[in-house]
Write a protein that holds these residues in place. Structure first.
Motif, PDB file in Angstrom:
ATOM      1  N   SER A  76       0.692  -0.854   0.554  1.00  0.00           N
ATOM      2  CA  SER A  76       0.063  -0.053  -0.295  1.00  0.00           C
ATOM      3  C   SER A  76       1.056   1.169  -0.298  1.00  0.00           C
ATOM      4  CB  SER A  76      -0.533  -0.038   1.705  1.00  0.00           C
ATOM      5  OG  SER A  76      -1.880   1.242   1.184  1.00  0.00           O
ATOM      6  N   GLY A  77       1.614   1.022   0.927  1.00  0.00           N
ATOM      7  CA  GLY A  77       2.562   2.118   0.529  1.00  0.00           C
ATOM      8  C   GLY A  77       3.210   2.928  -0.268  1.00  0.00           C
ATOM      9  N   MET A  78       4.000   1.749  -1.003  1.00  0.00           N
ATOM     10  CA  MET A  78       4.540   1.436  -1.951  1.00  0.00           C
ATOM     11  C   MET A  78       3.673   2.031  -2.831  1.00  0.00           C
ATOM     12  SD  MET A  78       7.406  -0.984  -3.955  1.00  0.00           S
ATOM     13  CE  MET A  78       5.808  -2.151  -3.692  1.00  0.00           C
TER      14      MET A  78
ATOM     15  N   ARG B  54     -14.444  -1.260  -1.510  1.00  0.00           N
ATOM     16  CA  ARG B  54     -13.138  -1.423  -0.753  1.00  0.00           C
ATOM     17  C   ARG B  54     -11.996  -1.659  -1.586  1.00  0.00           C
ATOM     18  NH1 ARG B  54     -15.437  -5.569   2.397  1.00  0.00           N
ATOM     19  NH2 ARG B  54     -16.396  -5.672   0.386  1.00  0.00           N
ATOM     20  N   LYS B  55     -12.319  -2.194  -2.393  1.00  0.00           N
ATOM     21  CA  LYS B  55     -10.325  -2.063  -3.396  1.00  0.00           C
ATOM     22  C   LYS B  55     -10.431  -1.189  -4.591  1.00  0.00           C
ATOM     23  CE  LYS B  55     -11.434  -7.594  -2.309  1.00  0.00           C
ATOM     24  NZ  LYS B  55     -12.137  -9.155  -2.653  1.00  0.00           N
ATOM     25  N   PHE B  56      -8.807  -2.234  -4.862  1.00  0.00           N
ATOM     26  CA  PHE B  56      -8.222  -1.121  -6.129  1.00  0.00           C
ATOM     27  C   PHE B  56      -7.947  -1.896  -6.814  1.00  0.00           C
ATOM     28  CE2 PHE B  56      -7.757   1.347  -2.093  1.00  0.00           C
ATOM     29  CZ  PHE B  56      -8.621   3.006  -3.275  1.00  0.00           C
ATOM     30  N   ARG B  57      -8.114  -1.488  -8.149  1.00  0.00           N
ATOM     31  CA  ARG B  57      -7.638  -2.305  -9.640  1.00  0.00           C
ATOM     32  C   ARG B  57      -6.183  -1.315  -9.708  1.00  0.00           C
ATOM     33  NH1 ARG B  57      -8.035  -0.246 -14.526  1.00  0.00           N
ATOM     34  NH2 ARG B  57      -7.298  -1.994 -16.256  1.00  0.00           N
ATOM     35  N   ILE B  58      -4.626  -2.071  -9.941  1.00  0.00           N
ATOM     36  CA  ILE B  58      -3.676  -1.017 -10.271  1.00  0.00           C
ATOM     37  C   ILE B  58      -2.693  -1.316 -11.812  1.00  0.00           C
ATOM     38  CG2 ILE B  58      -1.513  -1.082  -9.515  1.00  0.00           C
ATOM     39  CD1 ILE B  58      -3.734  -0.828  -7.068  1.00  0.00           C
ATOM     40  N   ALA B  59      -2.945  -0.520 -12.217  1.00  0.00           N
ATOM     41  CA  ALA B  59      -2.075  -0.551 -13.845  1.00  0.00           C
ATOM     42  C   ALA B  59      -0.963   0.446 -13.762  1.00  0.00           C
ATOM     43  CB  ALA B  59      -3.201  -0.011 -14.508  1.00  0.00           C
ATOM     44  N   LEU B  60      -0.050  -0.104 -15.118  1.00  0.00           N
ATOM     45  CA  LEU B  60       1.265   0.242 -15.253  1.00  0.00           C
ATOM     46  C   LEU B  60       0.136   1.894 -16.205  1.00  0.00           C
ATOM     47  CD1 LEU B  60       3.636  -1.831 -16.495  1.00  0.00           C
ATOM     48  CD2 LEU B  60       3.593  -1.311 -14.350  1.00  0.00           C
ATOM     49  N   LEU B  61       1.263   2.645 -15.738  1.00  0.00           N
ATOM     50  CA  LEU B  61       1.108   4.009 -16.255  1.00  0.00           C
ATOM     51  C   LEU B  61       2.284   3.997 -17.589  1.00  0.00           C
ATOM     52  CD1 LEU B  61       0.120   6.881 -14.053  1.00  0.00           C
ATOM     53  CD2 LEU B  61      -1.313   5.909 -16.125  1.00  0.00           C
ATOM     54  N   PRO B  62       1.740   4.981 -18.687  1.00  0.00           N
ATOM     55  CA  PRO B  62       3.376   4.894 -20.059  1.00  0.00           C
ATOM     56  C   PRO B  62       4.635   5.002 -18.891  1.00  0.00           C
ATOM     57  CG  PRO B  62       1.083   6.510 -20.492  1.00  0.00           C
ATOM     58  CD  PRO B  62       0.902   5.824 -19.342  1.00  0.00           C
TER      59      PRO B  62
ATOM     60  N   GLU C  44       2.547   6.516  -7.349  1.00  0.00           N
ATOM     61  CA  GLU C  44       1.232   6.496  -7.655  1.00  0.00           C
ATOM     62  C   GLU C  44       1.623   7.621  -8.020  1.00  0.00           C
ATOM     63  OE1 GLU C  44      -3.914   6.716  -7.375  1.00  0.00           O
ATOM     64  OE2 GLU C  44      -2.404   6.683  -5.344  1.00  0.00           O
ATOM     65  N   ALA C  45       2.373   8.180  -6.787  1.00  0.00           N
ATOM     66  CA  ALA C  45       2.981  10.217  -6.700  1.00  0.00           C
ATOM     67  C   ALA C  45       3.887   9.866  -7.926  1.00  0.00           C
ATOM     68  CB  ALA C  45       3.339  10.242  -5.820  1.00  0.00           C
ATOM     69  N   ALA C  46       4.651   8.485  -8.294  1.00  0.00           N
ATOM     70  CA  ALA C  46       5.968   8.910  -9.110  1.00  0.00           C
ATOM     71  C   ALA C  46       4.688   8.368 -10.582  1.00  0.00           C
ATOM     72  CB  ALA C  46       6.716   8.418  -9.367  1.00  0.00           C
ATOM     73  N   ALA C  47       4.043   8.904 -11.378  1.00  0.00           N
ATOM     74  CA  ALA C  47       3.273   8.589 -12.030  1.00  0.00           C
ATOM     75  C   ALA C  47       3.751   7.245 -12.762  1.00  0.00           C
ATOM     76  CB  ALA C  47       3.898   9.628 -13.523  1.00  0.00           C
ATOM     77  N   LEU C  48       3.922   6.095 -11.798  1.00  0.00           N
ATOM     78  CA  LEU C  48       4.374   4.815 -12.628  1.00  0.00           C
ATOM     79  C   LEU C  48       3.267   3.987 -12.367  1.00  0.00           C
ATOM     80  CD1 LEU C  48       7.539   4.470 -10.726  1.00  0.00           C
ATOM     81  CD2 LEU C  48       7.446   4.762 -12.987  1.00  0.00           C
ATOM     82  N   ILE C  49       2.104   3.852 -11.303  1.00  0.00           N
ATOM     83  CA  ILE C  49       1.473   2.793 -11.874  1.00  0.00           C
ATOM     84  C   ILE C  49      -0.136   4.382 -11.727  1.00  0.00           C
ATOM     85  CG2 ILE C  49       1.971   1.342 -10.963  1.00  0.00           C
ATOM     86  CD1 ILE C  49      -0.394   2.729  -8.772  1.00  0.00           C
TER      87      ILE C  49
END
Length: 153
Positions: free
Chosen positions: A70-72, A92-100, A77-82
Motif C-alpha cells: 500500500s505504501g509503495m 474497498r478494493k483497487f485495480r492497479i495498472a501501469l502508466l506509460p 502513483e506519485a511518481a506516475a508509474l501506476i
C-alpha cells in the motif's frame, strides 16, 4: 538409508535466501541505475506480464505484505508509474495498472535484464537453469504457494 538428525540438516529457508541474494546481485546494479527498488520492479513486472489487477492478487504475486504494498503503491502513483482505481463491484478494493512512464521504464531496462539472465544461464548452463525453474515451480506448487508464476521478461 538413514535420515540426518535435524540438528545437522542445512537450513532450507537460509539456503533459499542466500540463493535469492546471489541471484539478485546480478540485477541490483541495473535497478539502482534506473532508480527502482526490487519491490517496485516486482510490481512493474507482474503488471507488465499479467495486466491490471486487484491489489490483493498483486501482493500475492509479488510476495509483498499488504501494508508494505500500500505504501509503495502510493509512492509509485506519485511518481506516475501506476494508477489506482476503485473496483465498481467493491469500492474497498483497487485495480492497479501501469502508466506509460512505467511501461517506458520496463522497456529501458529490458535489454539489461535479458543480459543478466543470459549471464546466469551461461554460468549454470541452459539445462541446469531449466531444472532449477522446474524444481522451484514444483516446490511452490507442492507446498501450497502461488498458483500463477510471473513470467520473466
Amino acid at each position: 538409508m538413514s535420515k540426518a538428525p535435524a540438528s545437522s540438516r542445512r537450513s532450507l529457508p537460509l539456503l533459499l535466501m542466500q540463493t535469492r541474494e546471489t541471484v539478485m546481485g546480478y540485477f541490483r546494479p541495473l535497478l539502482r541505475e534506473h532508480g527502482v527498488s526490487e519491490q517496485q520492479w516486482r510490481v512493474i513486472r507482474a503488471l507488465k506480464a499479467q495486466g491490471p489487477m486487484e491489489t490483493t492478487k498483486l501482493a500475492d504475486l509479488c510476495s509483498l505484505h499488504g501494508p508494505s504494498l500500500s505504501g509503495m503503491l502510493t509512492r509509485m502513483e506519485a511518481a506516475a508509474l501506476i494508477s489506482r482505481s476503485r473496483l465498481i463491484e467493491d469500492q474497498r478494493k483497487f485495480r492497479i495498472a501501469l502508466l506509460p512512464r512505467a511501461e517506458a521504464l520496463f522497456e529501458a531496462m529490458r535489454e539489461g535484464m535479458e543480459a543478466q539472465y543470459r549471464e546466469i544461464e551461461a554460468r549454470l548452463g541452459a539445462e541446469e537453469l531449466e531444472q532449477l525453474y522446474a524444481v522451484l515451480d514444483a516446490t511452490i506448487a507442492r507446498l501450497g504457494g502461488l498458483q500463477e508464476p510471473v513470467d520473466e521478461d
